[in-house]
Design a protein around this motif. Sequence first.
Motif, mmCIF file in Angstrom:
data_model
loop_
_atom_site.group_PDB
_atom_site.id
_atom_site.type_symbol
_atom_site.label_atom_id
_atom_site.label_comp_id
_atom_site.label_asym_id
_atom_site.label_seq_id
_atom_site.Cartn_x
_atom_site.Cartn_y
_atom_site.Cartn_z
ATOM 1 N N LEU A 158 9.149 2.842 7.445
ATOM 2 C CA LEU A 158 7.847 2.283 7.835
ATOM 3 C C LEU A 158 6.722 3.234 7.461
ATOM 4 N N LEU A 159 6.914 4.516 7.730
ATOM 5 C CA LEU A 159 5.882 5.496 7.402
ATOM 6 C C LEU A 159 5.667 5.594 5.897
ATOM 7 N N LEU A 160 6.735 5.445 5.132
ATOM 8 C CA LEU A 160 6.602 5.497 3.676
ATOM 9 C C LEU A 160 5.794 4.311 3.168
ATOM 10 N N ILE A 161 6.054 3.114 3.708
ATOM 11 C CA ILE A 161 5.284 1.933 3.310
ATOM 12 C C ILE A 161 3.815 2.107 3.685
ATOM 13 N N ILE A 162 3.557 2.594 4.890
ATOM 14 C CA ILE A 162 2.174 2.807 5.322
ATOM 15 C C ILE A 162 1.498 3.842 4.434
ATOM 16 N N TRP A 163 2.230 4.927 4.110
ATOM 17 C CA TRP A 163 1.676 5.940 3.212
ATOM 18 C C TRP A 163 1.305 5.332 1.860
ATOM 19 N N LEU A 164 2.187 4.512 1.308
ATOM 20 C CA LEU A 164 1.918 3.911 0.003
ATOM 21 C C LEU A 164 0.699 2.996 0.065
ATOM 22 N N ILE A 165 0.601 2.197 1.121
ATOM 23 C CA ILE A 165 -0.562 1.316 1.269
ATOM 24 C C ILE A 165 -1.834 2.135 1.383
ATOM 25 N N VAL A 166 -1.784 3.225 2.147
ATOM 26 C CA VAL A 166 -2.959 4.091 2.315
ATOM 27 C C VAL A 166 -3.386 4.689 0.979
ATOM 28 N N VAL A 167 -2.418 5.135 0.174
ATOM 29 C CA VAL A 167 -2.737 5.703 -1.145
ATOM 30 C C VAL A 167 -3.412 4.664 -2.036
#
Length: 291
Positions: A158-167
């Motif tokens: 979940l954190l990886l997906i959120i990180w990617l969206i944020v980038v």
Amino acid sequence: MRDAPPKPVRFGDLGLRLVSGLALAAIAFIDLWMGGLWSAVLLAGLLIIMLWELDRMVSRDLPSKRSSRLPPKLSSRLSSGRSVTYSAFPGMAVCGALAVFATYLHGVLLGAFFLALGCAVAAVLGGRRKGWLIGGLLYMGLAVCAMVPIRHLEPNGLLLIIWLIVVVVATDVGAYFVGRLFGGPRLWPAVSPGKTRSGALGGLAFAGAIGVPMGVWIGQDIATSAFLSIGASIASQCSDLLESAVKRRFGVKDASHVIPGHGGVMDRLDGLVGGVWFVAICGMFGLGSLG
């Protein structure tokens, strides 16, 4: 990402973009946070809308040089005669949705099978535009399906997906504000006359400034976080240019108008699709810690 004009302008559309963007972000976050079937439903729905936008876009018949010299009524009749009789969209949409659910329930191989079935539907019913439909289904479908296993990586999916969206969002925001404030030479006038080099660099800087510390926070080392953040930002911008090239080829400004202030779902997720491709390929080759 939306095109930024080549010189400073007012931010007249900022309010509408902000409101609709925050509403969409809230919906997406809730679904992704819940995970499981909820995230699969969200991703399948987004893929169906993007396939509808793709079919709608490439089904436009642009007049040829020969027909443009004919009288308007005759040219119109010739154009309508070249249209595809049967739409490939319903079959592609069903296969795309099944691919997402199959990936969630049984893994990537079954998901790939349904995407291949969707390509067969496009090949049979897509007419002269079948190449565009097949290419779009594979490009967007594989990225959307890849988000399913990425989301469910342990312990930080979940954190990886959120990180990617944020980038990707940081890239979009940086390009929007820097491009509109500073303008300057265009990035690729033949494909997207509005995008500027200053906007591209601004998007890259924003992505690095936000993505690197966030990546470290979720467990990546600083070198991995920098590599993935900058790479995902570049991939995001390349994917955005790819969609701009397709839209320019078929003479449309936005993929659709389903999102106020932003255009279509393809217009909003083109950068994310590119970012997913980059992260997924890195994971396949062991480049960076994705878990």
